[in-house]
Design a protein around this motif. Structure first.
Motif, mmCIF file in Angstrom:
data_model
loop_
_atom_site.group_PDB
_atom_site.id
_atom_site.type_symbol
_atom_site.label_atom_id
_atom_site.label_comp_id
_atom_site.label_asym_id
_atom_site.label_seq_id
_atom_site.Cartn_x
_atom_site.Cartn_y
_atom_site.Cartn_z
ATOM 1 N N UNK A 125 0.832 -1.208 0.000
ATOM 2 C CA UNK A 125 0.000 0.000 0.000
ATOM 3 C C UNK A 125 0.870 1.264 0.000
ATOM 4 N N UNK A 126 1.929 1.246 0.809
ATOM 5 C CA UNK A 126 2.780 2.433 0.927
ATOM 6 C C UNK A 126 3.868 2.470 -0.149
ATOM 7 N N UNK A 127 4.061 1.356 -0.853
ATOM 8 C CA UNK A 127 5.112 1.300 -1.871
ATOM 9 C C UNK A 127 6.505 1.325 -1.257
ATOM 10 N N UNK A 128 6.655 0.657 -0.129
ATOM 11 C CA UNK A 128 7.970 0.635 0.516
ATOM 12 C C UNK A 128 8.460 -0.792 0.707
ATOM 13 N N UNK A 129 9.712 -0.895 1.032
ATOM 14 C CA UNK A 129 10.344 -2.172 1.286
ATOM 15 C C UNK A 129 9.713 -2.859 2.509
#
Lengths: 233, 123
Positions: free
Chosen positions: B43-47
């Motif tokens: 959802x956050x587009x993070x690792x």
């Protein structure tokens, strides 16, 4: 814990004495998403080809799970080259069965799902697809394997920003804690949020290998801004 | 509360702030299960490791609790949620006051201005 990939004193000299990599040492752990970054001609693709056994080192060695590149390592390394190599006369669905034959760890249902999400028809012939769509298909194939190491050479260069986001989400959701993804790219700001670590190389030498959060914390800037500083022309 | 993550600062600290705000704002309610690391990371587009680190930090602070089989739930300690809310409010006030001082306002002027602005907003 030993790394997934260990690189010892790796040197590659091409004909005419062009040194592409010089005495490189690296340990790449499992369960990471790693950016391989460097200016044009810094040796990124040479390193990737050495890991894949497509080039033979002049000196030193690469080991994956303790093995030198060969049939065994190829069965657990999923590689996206910078150029597409698919036959234009093939259909997408032929490609799926081709990969299924070739790789025991290929998951066709995963590929079909991603193709459907991106609205790519399985009956399409590759020659009819745009350059960007072809790149998406290739990446889907590569990411649909349950590999231990994914090596993506410039995976997002040719696709639009929306598809880039989708691709990055694909990488995040397919991620598992035993697999590592190495991404070589120039588009740092687009991908840095998904990275754990970065490797900077220049003129075939290692400049730094750090976690991205450490860079943000100690330098107070993004990896993109830091890259521009380190490699300022 | 959207994920507006900025690459200049450590991402895990920013994630922490977003989740704290979501808890305070009641988007994740006391006692509710929060989404998994993988879902939140996508959802956050993070690792995922970064998301994991942020959630571990939240767990350490007690705002969320790990459940043996089913991920993490928001604390049922309403006092703790209230305290976190007050702490974040205080941080905002400190930032505001130091900015106003940079602009050359003294305490009296700041208070007068706040009163005036507060009155206008209430109308």
């Amino acid at each position: 814990m030993s790394g997934l990939v260990t690189i010892n004193n790796l040197t590659k000299v091409y004909e005419k004495k062009k040194i592409a990599l010089e005495n490189l040492n690296l340990v790449i752990p499992r369960g990471r998403i790693i950016g391989l970054l460097g200016p044009n001609g810094s040796g990124k693709t040479t390193l990737i080809k050495l890991i894949n056994g497509l080039l033979v080192p002049t000196n030193g060695e690469v080991r994956i799970n303790g093995n030198l590149p060969g049939a065994e390592t190829k069965s657990c390394v999923s590689y996206l080259p910078e150029r597409t190599y698919f036959q234009n006369s093939m259909q997408v669905k032929e490609l799926i069965s081709y990969f299924e034959d070739f790789y025991a760890d290929f998951r066709p249902e995963r590929a079909r799902q991603m193709l459907a999400n991106l609205g790519i028809s399985e009956s399409a012939y590759l020659r009819t697809l745009s350059k960007g769509t072809k790149e998406k298909v290739q990446l889907i194939m590569v990411m649909s394997r349950e590999a231990q190491l994914y090596i993506l050479d410039e995976p997002i260069a040719g696709v639009d920003p929306a598809a880039r986001d989708y691709i990055l989400k694909t990488i995040i959701t397919n991620y598992n804690e035993n697999a590592t993804v190495i991404i070589s790219t120039h588009l740092i700001s687009d991908i840095e949020k998904v990275l754990d670590e970065v490797i900077f190389i220049r003129d075939g030498k290692l400049v730094l290998h750090e976690t991205v959060e450490d860079i943000r914390e100690t330098k107070g800037k993004s990896v993109d801004a830091y890259f521009r500083e380190v490699f300022a022309c | 509360m959207a994920w507006n993550l900025n690459s200049d600062r450590p991402i895990y600290a920013q994630i922490l702030e977003v989740i704290q705000l979501r808890i305070i704002a009641g988007q994740y309610k006391s006692g509710d299960k929060i989404p998994s690391v993988r879902e939140l990371a996508a959802e956050a587009g993070v690792n995922p490791n970064t998301m994991q680190k942020a959630l571990a930090e939240l767990e350490r602070s007690g705002l969320v609790m790990a459940q043996r089989t089913s991920g993490r739930v928001v604390t049922e300690d309403m006092e703790m949620i209230k305290q976190t809310r007050n702490m974040l409010a205080r941080e905002q006030v400190d930032v505001f006051i130091s900015k106003m001082k940079e602009l050359g306002f003294n305490k009296k002027e700041i208070l007068a201005l706040l009163e005036q602005a507060g009155g206008e907003q209430a109308e």
